[in-house]
Design an enzyme around this catalytic site. Sequence first.
Site, PDB file in Angstrom:
ATOM      1  N   GLU A  54       9.269  33.403  53.366  1.00  0.00           N
ATOM      2  CA  GLU A  54      10.001  33.224  54.921  1.00  0.00           C
ATOM      3  C   GLU A  54      10.943  32.012  54.580  1.00  0.00           C
ATOM      4  O   GLU A  54       9.794  30.396  54.282  1.00  0.00           O
ATOM      5  CB  GLU A  54       8.266  32.747  55.746  1.00  0.00           C
ATOM      6  CG  GLU A  54       8.694  32.345  57.355  1.00  0.00           C
ATOM      7  CD  GLU A  54       7.271  32.018  57.512  1.00  0.00           C
ATOM      8  OE1 GLU A  54       7.421  31.240  58.762  1.00  0.00           O
ATOM      9  OE2 GLU A  54       6.443  31.801  56.905  1.00  0.00           O
ATOM     10  N   ASP A  95      10.531  34.532  60.897  1.00  0.00           N
ATOM     11  CA  ASP A  95       9.853  34.183  61.476  1.00  0.00           C
ATOM     12  C   ASP A  95      10.161  33.304  63.338  1.00  0.00           C
ATOM     13  O   ASP A  95      11.282  32.715  62.879  1.00  0.00           O
ATOM     14  CB  ASP A  95       8.762  32.752  61.286  1.00  0.00           C
ATOM     15  CG  ASP A  95       7.683  31.828  62.309  1.00  0.00           C
ATOM     16  OD1 ASP A  95       8.304  31.471  63.340  1.00  0.00           O
ATOM     17  OD2 ASP A  95       6.792  32.208  62.273  1.00  0.00           O
ATOM     18  N   GLN A 144       6.511  37.106  63.046  1.00  0.00           N
ATOM     19  CA  GLN A 144       5.853  35.897  63.719  1.00  0.00           C
ATOM     20  C   GLN A 144       6.239  35.002  64.290  1.00  0.00           C
ATOM     21  O   GLN A 144       8.018  35.502  64.618  1.00  0.00           O
ATOM     22  CB  GLN A 144       5.148  34.846  62.460  1.00  0.00           C
ATOM     23  CG  GLN A 144       4.291  35.310  61.558  1.00  0.00           C
ATOM     24  CD  GLN A 144       3.579  34.307  60.636  1.00  0.00           C
ATOM     25  OE1 GLN A 144       4.781  33.291  60.145  1.00  0.00           O
ATOM     26  NE2 GLN A 144       2.782  33.897  59.967  1.00  0.00           N
ATOM     27  N   GLU A 199       2.007  32.877  65.670  1.00  0.00           N
ATOM     28  CA  GLU A 199       1.626  31.910  65.101  1.00  0.00           C
ATOM     29  C   GLU A 199       2.475  30.888  65.755  1.00  0.00           C
ATOM     30  O   GLU A 199       2.700  29.819  65.006  1.00  0.00           O
ATOM     31  CB  GLU A 199       2.243  31.748  63.626  1.00  0.00           C
ATOM     32  CG  GLU A 199       2.059  30.868  62.451  1.00  0.00           C
ATOM     33  CD  GLU A 199       2.701  30.811  61.038  1.00  0.00           C
ATOM     34  OE1 GLU A 199       2.185  30.708  59.938  1.00  0.00           O
ATOM     35  OE2 GLU A 199       3.955  30.771  61.268  1.00  0.00           O
TER      36      GLU A 199
END
Length: 249
Positions: free
Chosen positions: A130, A165, A191, A227
């Site tokens: 990530e 993300d 996320q 998140e």
Amino acid sequence: MMFGEYAFRDRFAAAHHAGFSAVELLHPYAEPVEHLKEWLTVCRLQCVLINTPFAADGSDAGCAAIAGRENDFFRKIHLALSYARALKVPTIHVMAGDAKADSRNTQIFVSNLKKAGAEAAEVGVTLTIEPLNARDRPNYFLRTNDQAAEILDAVGLENVRLQFDIYHTQITEGDLTRRIEKHAKRIGHVQIAGVPLRDEPDCGEVNIASVFNALAFSSYDGFVGCEYRPRGRTEAGLRWMEPYRPVHA
């Protein structure tokens, strides 16, 4: 990050009562795996993601891309795999660490991911990497999705994938829809969080409905993890989820 107003063991029940069927555990290693298994089972939850071990005080963000720390990395990945097997977790986020994105560290990252990915494949686990933004993690090795894509192509394993993300990507790169389209086939986990404050995803500069539409029209069919840091009590901030809850006859 969610349900932080509860003791850790009570967050599982809170997530269940709020309508979640799955959770992520950023750093489960402070708890015996038997406790985690019990709490997940009682609350009818699936744990879908854990990270490799990192320092809770922020002093260490993993070491998968740090030359000279290969032995440390494999101790971390073996611990993560032991938890994943026991809890039936399908995905482990491999934390790269704070390091320069030079050729040596890149080579080590690729090599570590190849070896760890092969081990993870034997037990049916996917590994993800990530990119993190420079504001929150100034010295992190992995910064952009294009950089991650090059590393994944070099690794060449189906079970080593991109963790996309929305929060980090918007801060570093923007152009979310086009980046989802470009990298959809590599994405192993998604996320979300609001930008710029990392709060509820319906706040700030990102149109979360547009992001979900882009994901729906892509090839991605996995989980979307929340998140973010709730502005107040977690349950009070979940109203944004209402349009996306499944409708049952």
